[in-house]
Scaffold this motif. Structure first.
Motif, mmCIF file in Angstrom:
data_model
loop_
_atom_site.group_PDB
_atom_site.id
_atom_site.type_symbol
_atom_site.label_atom_id
_atom_site.label_comp_id
_atom_site.label_asym_id
_atom_site.label_seq_id
_atom_site.Cartn_x
_atom_site.Cartn_y
_atom_site.Cartn_z
ATOM 1 N N GLU A 93 0.828 -1.208 0.000
ATOM 2 C CA GLU A 93 0.000 0.000 0.000
ATOM 3 C C GLU A 93 0.860 1.254 0.000
ATOM 4 O O GLU A 93 0.546 2.233 -0.691
ATOM 5 C CB GLU A 93 -0.924 0.004 1.220
ATOM 6 N N ASN A 124 2.163 1.703 -3.484
ATOM 7 C CA ASN A 124 1.107 2.236 -4.354
ATOM 8 C C ASN A 124 0.904 3.728 -4.133
ATOM 9 O O ASN A 124 0.690 4.477 -5.093
ATOM 10 C CB ASN A 124 -0.201 1.488 -4.119
ATOM 11 N N HIS A 125 0.974 4.186 -2.895
ATOM 12 C CA HIS A 125 0.858 5.619 -2.606
ATOM 13 C C HIS A 125 2.026 6.378 -3.226
ATOM 14 O O HIS A 125 1.841 7.453 -3.805
ATOM 15 C CB HIS A 125 0.819 5.871 -1.097
ATOM 16 N N CYS A 145 3.852 5.484 -5.839
ATOM 17 C CA CYS A 145 3.671 5.491 -7.296
ATOM 18 C C CYS A 145 2.626 6.519 -7.710
ATOM 19 O O CYS A 145 2.791 7.212 -8.716
ATOM 20 C CB CYS A 145 3.289 4.110 -7.796
ATOM 21 N N PHE A 146 1.555 6.617 -6.946
ATOM 22 C CA PHE A 146 0.524 7.608 -7.256
ATOM 23 C C PHE A 146 1.079 9.025 -7.178
ATOM 24 O O PHE A 146 0.814 9.857 -8.046
ATOM 25 C CB PHE A 146 -0.668 7.454 -6.301
ATOM 26 N N ASN A 204 3.456 9.583 -10.174
ATOM 27 C CA ASN A 204 2.692 9.746 -11.404
ATOM 28 C C ASN A 204 1.990 11.090 -11.469
ATOM 29 O O ASN A 204 1.903 11.700 -12.535
ATOM 30 C CB ASN A 204 1.673 8.621 -11.554
ATOM 31 N N SER A 205 1.497 11.575 -10.344
ATOM 32 C CA SER A 205 0.829 12.868 -10.350
ATOM 33 C C SER A 205 1.825 14.016 -10.522
ATOM 34 O O SER A 205 1.495 15.027 -11.129
ATOM 35 C CB SER A 205 0.012 13.060 -9.075
ATOM 36 N N THR A 218 0.372 8.326 -16.459
ATOM 37 C CA THR A 218 -0.413 7.232 -15.919
ATOM 38 C C THR A 218 0.466 5.989 -15.892
ATOM 39 O O THR A 218 1.498 5.949 -16.569
ATOM 40 C CB THR A 218 -1.658 6.961 -16.781
ATOM 41 N N PRO A 219 0.090 4.967 -15.163
ATOM 42 C CA PRO A 219 0.899 3.748 -15.169
ATOM 43 C C PRO A 219 0.981 3.086 -16.548
ATOM 44 O O PRO A 219 1.890 2.317 -16.817
ATOM 45 C CB PRO A 219 0.181 2.833 -14.179
#
Length: 66
Positions: free
Chosen positions: A33, A36-37, A39-40, A43-44, A49-50
């Motif tokens: 998790e 994932n945070h 990576c988000f 990306n932002s 985007t992935p």
């Protein structure tokens, strides 16, 4: 710009100590998790985007000074 209004439903008030305490937010998350945070956030920042393909045309070449 006269009709521009801020969406106040996404804003929250907090003290500087609460805002700076990001450790407790992620302490109870699993490593996946947290990844994932991260990576988000990345990306932002780069506005991708992935599913975005990597641009392999961007290369850097320089001469080494002897």
């Amino acid at each position: 710009m006269d009709n521009f209004r801020m969406d106040r439903s996404v804003v929250s008030k907090s003290t500087f100590e609460e805002a700076d305490d990001h450790v407790t937010l992620y302490k109870d998350k699993t490593p996946l998790e947290r990844l994932n945070h991260a990576c988000f956030i990345i990306n932002s920042i780069f506005n991708v985007t992935p599913n975005t393909k990597v641009d392999r045309k961007v290369t850097f070449a320089r001469k080494h000074v002897k």
